[in-house]
Scaffold this active site. Structure first.
Site, PDB file in Angstrom:
ATOM      1  N   CYS A   1      27.095  45.764  20.442  1.00 37.73           N
ATOM      2  CA  CYS A   1      26.082  44.936  20.876  1.00 37.73           C
ATOM      3  C   CYS A   1      25.896  45.316  22.635  1.00 37.73           C
ATOM      4  O   CYS A   1      26.400  46.359  23.290  1.00 37.73           O
ATOM      5  CB  CYS A   1      26.327  43.593  21.162  1.00 37.73           C
ATOM      6  SG  CYS A   1      26.938  42.786  19.532  1.00 37.73           S
TER       7      CYS A   1
ATOM      8  N   GLY B   1      21.638  46.550  19.477  1.00 37.84           N
ATOM      9  CA  GLY B   1      21.683  45.196  18.672  1.00 37.84           C
ATOM     10  C   GLY B   1      20.112  44.868  18.553  1.00 37.84           C
ATOM     11  O   GLY B   1      19.448  44.543  19.522  1.00 37.84           O
TER      12      GLY B   1
ATOM     13  N   ASN C   1      30.884  42.631  23.490  1.00 34.71           N
ATOM     14  CA  ASN C   1      30.585  43.985  22.872  1.00 34.71           C
ATOM     15  C   ASN C   1      31.620  44.610  22.475  1.00 34.71           C
ATOM     16  O   ASN C   1      32.786  44.741  23.004  1.00 34.71           O
ATOM     17  CB  ASN C   1      29.906  45.024  23.653  1.00 34.71           C
ATOM     18  CG  ASN C   1      29.636  46.181  22.913  1.00 34.71           C
ATOM     19  OD1 ASN C   1      29.603  47.454  23.641  1.00 34.71           O
ATOM     20  ND2 ASN C   1      29.524  46.125  21.393  1.00 34.71           N
ATOM     21  N   GLY C   2      31.981  44.526  21.037  1.00 37.17           N
ATOM     22  CA  GLY C   2      33.246  44.937  20.413  1.00 37.17           C
ATOM     23  C   GLY C   2      33.742  44.212  19.288  1.00 37.17           C
ATOM     24  O   GLY C   2      32.918  43.218  18.688  1.00 37.17           O
TER      25      GLY C   2
ATOM     26  N   TYR D   1      25.916  58.695  18.764  1.00 40.06           N
ATOM     27  CA  TYR D   1      24.818  57.796  18.172  1.00 40.06           C
ATOM     28  C   TYR D   1      24.448  56.522  19.021  1.00 40.06           C
ATOM     29  O   TYR D   1      23.035  56.226  19.301  1.00 40.06           O
ATOM     30  CB  TYR D   1      25.141  57.542  16.726  1.00 40.06           C
ATOM     31  CG  TYR D   1      24.204  56.346  16.023  1.00 40.06           C
ATOM     32  CD1 TYR D   1      22.984  56.573  15.947  1.00 40.06           C
ATOM     33  CD2 TYR D   1      24.774  55.265  15.798  1.00 40.06           C
ATOM     34  CE1 TYR D   1      22.112  55.739  15.364  1.00 40.06           C
ATOM     35  CE2 TYR D   1      23.803  53.938  15.502  1.00 40.06           C
ATOM     36  CZ  TYR D   1      22.370  54.382  15.077  1.00 40.06           C
ATOM     37  OH  TYR D   1      21.533  53.331  14.532  1.00 40.06           O
TER      38      TYR D   1
ATOM     39  N   THR E   1      17.720  60.025  17.086  1.00 40.74           N
ATOM     40  CA  THR E   1      18.920  60.227  17.895  1.00 40.74           C
ATOM     41  C   THR E   1      19.353  61.849  17.628  1.00 40.74           C
ATOM     42  O   THR E   1      19.980  62.391  18.796  1.00 40.74           O
ATOM     43  CB  THR E   1      20.245  59.388  17.544  1.00 40.74           C
ATOM     44  OG1 THR E   1      19.714  58.015  17.510  1.00 40.74           O
ATOM     45  CG2 THR E   1      21.551  59.713  18.313  1.00 40.74           C
TER      46      THR E   1
ATOM     47  N   ASP F   1      20.949  65.928  11.623  1.00 36.96           N
ATOM     48  CA  ASP F   1      21.307  64.641  12.093  1.00 36.96           C
ATOM     49  C   ASP F   1      22.386  64.458  12.905  1.00 36.96           C
ATOM     50  O   ASP F   1      23.245  65.456  13.001  1.00 36.96           O
ATOM     51  CB  ASP F   1      21.381  63.626  10.727  1.00 36.96           C
ATOM     52  CG  ASP F   1      20.821  62.277  11.163  1.00 36.96           C
ATOM     53  OD1 ASP F   1      20.458  62.052  12.304  1.00 36.96           O
ATOM     54  OD2 ASP F   1      20.466  61.517  10.041  1.00 36.96           O
ATOM     55  N   ASP F   2      22.477  63.472  13.766  1.00 34.52           N
ATOM     56  CA  ASP F   2      23.706  63.316  14.504  1.00 34.52           C
ATOM     57  C   ASP F   2      24.900  62.766  13.622  1.00 34.52           C
ATOM     58  O   ASP F   2      25.774  63.299  14.020  1.00 34.52           O
ATOM     59  CB  ASP F   2      23.399  61.988  15.555  1.00 34.52           C
ATOM     60  CG  ASP F   2      22.753  60.705  14.923  1.00 34.52           C
ATOM     61  OD1 ASP F   2      21.623  60.645  14.763  1.00 34.52           O
ATOM     62  OD2 ASP F   2      23.700  59.787  14.410  1.00 34.52           O
TER      63      ASP F   2
HETATM   64  O1  LIG Z   1      24.177  57.975   6.848  1.00 32.68           O
HETATM   65  P1  LIG Z   1      23.390  56.804   7.255  1.00 32.68           P
HETATM   66  O2  LIG Z   1      24.120  55.584   6.692  1.00 32.68           O
HETATM   67  O3  LIG Z   1      22.039  56.697   6.957  1.00 32.68           O
HETATM   68  O4  LIG Z   1      23.614  56.675   8.949  1.00 32.68           O
HETATM   69  C1  LIG Z   1      23.257  57.755   9.753  1.00 32.68           C
HETATM   70  C2  LIG Z   1      22.080  57.710  10.173  1.00 32.68           C
HETATM   71  O5  LIG Z   1      21.642  56.305  10.685  1.00 32.68           O
HETATM   72  C3  LIG Z   1      21.106  56.677  12.142  1.00 32.68           C
HETATM   73  O6  LIG Z   1      20.024  56.573  12.419  1.00 32.68           O
HETATM   74  P2  LIG Z   1      18.964  55.332  12.636  1.00 32.68           P
HETATM   75  O7  LIG Z   1      17.759  55.149  12.060  1.00 32.68           O
HETATM   76  O8  LIG Z   1      19.778  54.099  12.727  1.00 32.68           O
HETATM   77  O9  LIG Z   1      18.657  55.693  14.160  1.00 32.68           O
HETATM   78  P3  LIG Z   1      17.895  56.735  15.126  1.00 32.68           P
HETATM   79  O10 LIG Z   1      16.437  56.359  15.138  1.00 32.68           O
HETATM   80  O11 LIG Z   1      18.531  56.418  16.658  1.00 32.68           O
HETATM   81  O12 LIG Z   1      18.178  57.830  14.779  1.00 32.68           O
HETATM   82  C4  LIG Z   1      21.558  57.843  12.570  1.00 32.68           C
HETATM   83  O13 LIG Z   1      21.076  58.798  13.740  1.00 32.68           O
HETATM   84  C5  LIG Z   1      21.558  58.651  11.258  1.00 32.68           C
HETATM   85  O14 LIG Z   1      20.195  59.146  11.269  1.00 32.68           O
HETATM   86  N1  LIG Z   2      28.412  44.849  17.778  1.00 32.35           N
HETATM   87  C1  LIG Z   2      29.094  44.086  18.635  1.00 32.35           C
HETATM   88  O1  LIG Z   2      29.520  44.312  19.705  1.00 32.35           O
HETATM   89  C2  LIG Z   2      29.453  42.687  18.084  1.00 32.35           C
HETATM   90  C3  LIG Z   2      30.056  41.482  18.699  1.00 32.35           C
HETATM   91  C4  LIG Z   2      30.637  40.320  17.903  1.00 32.35           C
HETATM   92  N2  LIG Z   2      31.982  40.954  17.405  1.00 32.35           N
HETATM   93  C5  LIG Z   2      29.840  40.159  17.056  1.00 32.35           C
HETATM   94  O2  LIG Z   2      29.571  40.316  15.901  1.00 32.35           O
HETATM   95  O3  LIG Z   2      28.724  39.209  17.407  1.00 32.35           O
HETATM   96 MG   LIG Z   3      18.731  58.638  12.679  1.00 34.67          MG
END
Ligand SMILES: O=P(O)(O)OC[C@H]1O[C@H](OP(=O)(O)OP(=O)(O)O)[C@H](O)[C@@H]1O
Ligand SMILES: NC(=O)CC[C@H](N)C(=O)O
Ligand SMILES: [Mg+2]
Length: 501
Positions: free
Chosen positions: A2, A28, A101-102, A257, A303, A365-366
């Site tokens: 978050c 988030g 967050n966490g 990411y 990303t 991809d990242d």
């Molecule tokens: O294998 P998956 O389960 O698909 O997850 C990995 C993908 O999800 C994320 O992208 P996302 O669309 O969340 O965000 P971005 O626009 O920051 O790349 C990440 O950058 C990969 O592209």
């Molecule tokens: N992604 C997070 O950091 C989540 C914080 C907390 N565990 C929640 O679920 O609200």
């Molecule tokens: Mg992506």
């Protein structure tokens, strides 16, 4: 992961909190909340939705006060019900609100203790409400009518002694100040900074330095593992180490990411870490496939862009934007539920045929987590006429669940779990698949700050830095939080705490 923020200012902080949350929106997208404190009174607004949807002008007008905290949520415990939107509030002692967050890993035991020994009631399944109650209970034990900085730090010390897992948190003690603290392994990021105004110095604590930059605050530094920073309502800043055995092992996935590239985390510019990831991946490609025959390198927005640019430079191959991203669709990975994630990839990305027709393309991809994105993207590249589709990931294969605040609770949902690289390649339909090696990823980040020698790399190597995560625990969270279980777990949205603006 978050996003959290806290500000102690010299005039109303509502707009600055709102702006900071907007900058942290990538952490988030499910819920957002702000609570402010005005002469001993709290004002709260929180709900499901993006920052721009949760706060309307009428809410902003009521959020008066010169200190406050805010949160954008990506649920990793409990459900995505609005009852679990943050900040959370407890009335005693002093009136405390908290943004977290966490993820805590001993929440079951803590919940029991809170009820049986601390005689407190927790009304949701959120681990953050548990964290707040532990902090509140420990602060109450100080027994002071007016808590001083040592009382606050002692409460954080007790939190570290009782809680395990990943947590960066910001709590506001009504009428006294705002405290930020980081778990003894520094798994989740948290920084603080200041800005000078004509009325005096203002302080901000936040998940990422980018929110300081955008609001004109200067970064002072990251919190160390186990450290806390306390800013009183008068604007005095104090810090203290509150853990017995702190050890730096931040989450490496922030660099892959989660974080924005323009953020500094633990003195590493995320952007540069991602450039180095691209460089190292290029070296691996040249080692393993010297005559690769790649015509063009294409990133999967957003990303992966940074590492893809540098990868192309090092390969000496053209870099092209072959996919256009719809800027109005958020991040797909942090959406709750596989159906929404799957649908969004196609809505979010569209191919420019010209860049694919008859070419050998290397898609970058990242990371590959569930494989939702790459499967669809590879199919789109083929439909656009690509001759060969190679795929690479700037991170190693994600084979293990995350328990520290990233929603990957179920090993069986991870496409690389129990599979070789060739098997994953076949499943996603790539002609060739190449993953970054873990030592290269670690080098890419630690070259930015040689003091960082250990990271939480658990999603890649299954080694959980808090030492309390075993098969039985993983089995339990897999059962409770896999996609099928989550789709039936939504709870009501009654908020039994502060009046919601
Ligand atoms: O294998 P998956 O389960 O698909 O997850 C990995 C993908 O999800 C994320 O992208 P996302 O669309 O969340 O965000 P971005 O626009 O920051 O790349 C990440 O950058 C990969 O592209
Ligand atoms: N992604 C997070 O950091 C989540 C914080 C907390 N565990 C929640 O679920 O609200
Ligand atoms: Mg992506």
């Amino acid at each position: 992961m978050c996003g959290i923020v806290g500000i102690v200012g010299k005039s109303n902080v509502n707009q600055s909190l709102y702006d900071a949350l907007t900058v942290l929106q990538h952490r988030g997208q499910d819920a957002a909340g702000i609570v402010t404190c005005d002469r001993g009174r709290l004002h709260l607004r929180k709900d499901n939705g993006l920052v721009r949807d949760v706060f309307h002008q009428r809410h902003m007008q009521r959020l008066v006060g010169t200190m406050g905290i805010g949160h954008v949520r990506y649920p990793t415990a409990g459900s995505s019900s609005s009852a679990e939107a943050q900040p959370f509030y407890v009335n005693s002692p002093y009136g405390i609100t908290l943004a977290h967050n966490g993820n805590l890993t001993n929440v079951e035991q803590l919940s029991r203790e809170i009820y049986e020994s601390d005689l407190r009631h927790v009304n949701t399944n959120s681990d953050s409400e548990v964290l707040l109650n532990v902090f509140a209970h420990e602060l109450a034990r100080g027994g002071k009518l007016q808590p001083g900085k040592e009382d606050i730090f002692n409460a954080v010390r007790a939190v570290h002694a009782r809680c395990t897992g990943g947590y960066a948190a910001i709590a506001m003690v009504t009428g006294y100040g705002v405290v930020g603290f980081r778990d003894p392994h520094a798994i989740r990021p948290i920084v603080f900074g200041k800005r000078e105004t004509e009325n005096g110095t203002e302080y901000m604590i936040a998940s990422e330095s980018v929110s300081l930059d955008v609001l004109g605050f200067d970064l002072i530094r990251d919190l160390e593992p186990g450290e806390a920073v306390y800013i009183t309502d008068k604007g005095e800043l104090h810090t203290a180490q509150c853990a017995e055995n702190p050890s730096y092992s931040p989450c490496i996935f922030e660099h892959v990411y989660l974080a924005r590239p323009d953020s500094m985390i633990d003195n590493v510019l995320v952007y540069k870490a991602r450039l180095r990831m691209g460089e190292k991946l290029a070296e691996k490609i040249l080692r393993e496939k010297p005559d690769h025959g790649i015509d063009v390198v294409i990133p999967i927005p957003d990303t992966s862009r940074t590492s893809a640019v540098e990868l192309a430079n090092h390969l000496g191959v053209k870099f092209r934007e072959g996919f256009v991203k719809n800027r109005y669709i958020g991040r797909t990975f942090i959406m709750p539920g596989q159906a929404a994630r799957k649908k969004s990839v196609r809505q979010k990305l569209n191919a420019i045929e010209l860049e694919f027709r008859g070419k050998n393309v290397l898609l970058v991809d990242d990371s590959i987590v569930r494989g939702t994105t790459c499967k669809q993207i590879i199919q789109m590249a083929r439909e656009a006429g690509a001759a060969k589709v190679y795929f690479c990931s700037a991170a190693p294969a994600v084979r293990f669940p995350n328990v520290y605040g990233i929603d990957m609770p179920s090993a069986h949902e991870l496409i690389a779990h129990g599979r070789t690289t060739d098997e994953v390649a076949e499943l996603i339909g790539a002609d060739w698949l190449i993953y970054q090696d873990l030592p290269d990823l670690i080098d890419a980040v630690s070259e930015g700050n040689p003091k960082l020698t250990r990271f939480d790399c658990s999603v890649f190597d299954g080694d959980y830095v808090t030492g309390d995560v075993n098969e039985a625990y993983l089995g339990k969270i897999e059962q409770a939080r896999n996609d099928a279980a989550m789709s039936t777990s939504e709870m009501g949205s009654a908020v039994i705490e502060l009046h919601n603006n």
